[in-house]
Design a protein around this motif. Structure first.
Motif, PDB file in Angstrom:
ATOM      1  N   ALA A   1       4.932 -41.940  22.132  1.00 19.32           N
ATOM      2  CA  ALA A   1       3.790 -41.164  21.628  1.00 19.32           C
ATOM      3  C   ALA A   1       3.375 -41.672  20.254  1.00 19.32           C
ATOM      4  N   VAL A   2       4.362 -41.998  19.408  1.00 20.05           N
ATOM      5  CA  VAL A   2       4.045 -42.528  18.088  1.00 20.05           C
ATOM      6  C   VAL A   2       3.369 -43.886  18.195  1.00 20.05           C
ATOM      7  N   ALA A   3       3.855 -44.712  19.141  1.00 17.01           N
ATOM      8  CA  ALA A   3       3.251 -46.030  19.321  1.00 17.01           C
ATOM      9  C   ALA A   3       1.811 -45.915  19.785  1.00 17.01           C
ATOM     10  N   ILE A   4       1.537 -44.972  20.697  1.00 17.95           N
ATOM     11  CA  ILE A   4       0.162 -44.782  21.175  1.00 17.95           C
ATOM     12  C   ILE A   4      -0.744 -44.295  20.042  1.00 17.95           C
ATOM     13  N   ALA A   5      -0.205 -43.363  19.222  1.00 19.71           N
ATOM     14  CA  ALA A   5      -1.000 -42.843  18.106  1.00 19.71           C
ATOM     15  C   ALA A   5      -1.314 -43.950  17.097  1.00 19.71           C
ATOM     16  N   ASN A   6      -0.336 -44.799  16.832  1.00 18.38           N
ATOM     17  CA  ASN A   6      -0.579 -45.909  15.903  1.00 18.38           C
ATOM     18  C   ASN A   6      -1.603 -46.886  16.454  1.00 18.38           C
TER      19      ASN A   6
END
Length: 241
Positions: free
Chosen positions: A5-10
């Protein structure tokens, strides 16, 4: 998972930044580049100019510009001769700062142009128009930079001896404005008394009237009682502990 989820947000954040960057106009990019180079820049170039291809001998640069050839010759046909020297120190809080720079002088002894005392104001006038031009506009960090400039202009030059000052460990360099180290060394060498500036205690007055310039008397005090006898020194106002 949390990491995905963090990777997608970044990734979405970077895409958004790329889109905003692509939507910026040329003027916006120019303003941002100038602000990055200098926050106070109103308008200017943000790209460094390439170094020009110049001859190894600076004197050959004079031939590239006909104006330099005219500057090298005085109106009477003589070759221009200049002095390269440090600026004189000033009686101020930072007296030695001016000595960190070098300049080209056109009115010193041995220079080509003649000087005379102006009959109207008594100022020193000079026959070289460059004396009131470049000297007021240009200064150099080192004597080598000034020499390089003089060679480029085709001028003959004389480099004066640099000024050397002994550093002080007591951090009272400012007092050298009023009692130069050279004078203090002569007083010490000749074993003469020079206690005008001596203070037995902090906060005590030590007023005196110095000698006139030619030593034919003392300087009068300013005011209606300028020649009155000097009163006794005031006692220190600091409490003795």
């Amino acid at each position: 998972s949390t990491e995905s989820a963090v990777a997608i947000a970044n990734a979405e954040l970077e895409d958004g930044r790329s889109q905003l960057e692509a939507e910026k106009s040329a003027v916006q990019r120019k303003v941002e580049a100038m602000t990055k180079a200098d926050p106070n820049m109103v308008f200017g170039s943000t790209e460094e100019d390439p170094d020009p291809e110049l001859p190894e001998n600076p004197a050959e640069i004079t031939a590239l510009d006909p104006a330099h050839l005219r500057d090298a010759i005085m109106p009477d046909g003589t070759q221009r001769l200049v002095h390269i020297q440090q600026r004189a120190y000033r009686v101020s809080q930072n007296p030695m700062d001016s000595e960190q720079t070098w300049y080209i002088s056109f009115m010193d002894d041995g220079a080509t142009a003649k000087t005379w005392d102006n009959p109207l104001m008594g100022w020193v006038s000079g026959a070289d128009p460059m004396a009131s031009n470049i000297q007021l506009q240009m200064s150099f960090r080192t004597a080598s930079e000034a020499v390089y400039f003089a060679k480029k202009r085709g001028w003959h030059f004389v480099v004066d001896e640099p000024r050397f000052r002994r550093g002080r460990s007591d951090e009272v360099q400012y007092q050298d404005n009023f009692l130069p180290q050279k004078v203090a060394a002569l007083v010490k060498r000749d074993r003469k008394q020079c206690n005008h500036w001596e203070r037995p205690k902090a906060g005590a007055s030590h007023y005196f009237r110095p000698l006139k310039y030619h030593g034919e008397g003392e300087v009068s005090q300013h005011g209606p009682n300028g020649d009155a006898p000097i009163a006794a020194d005031a006692e220190s106002y600091y409490k003795m502990r």
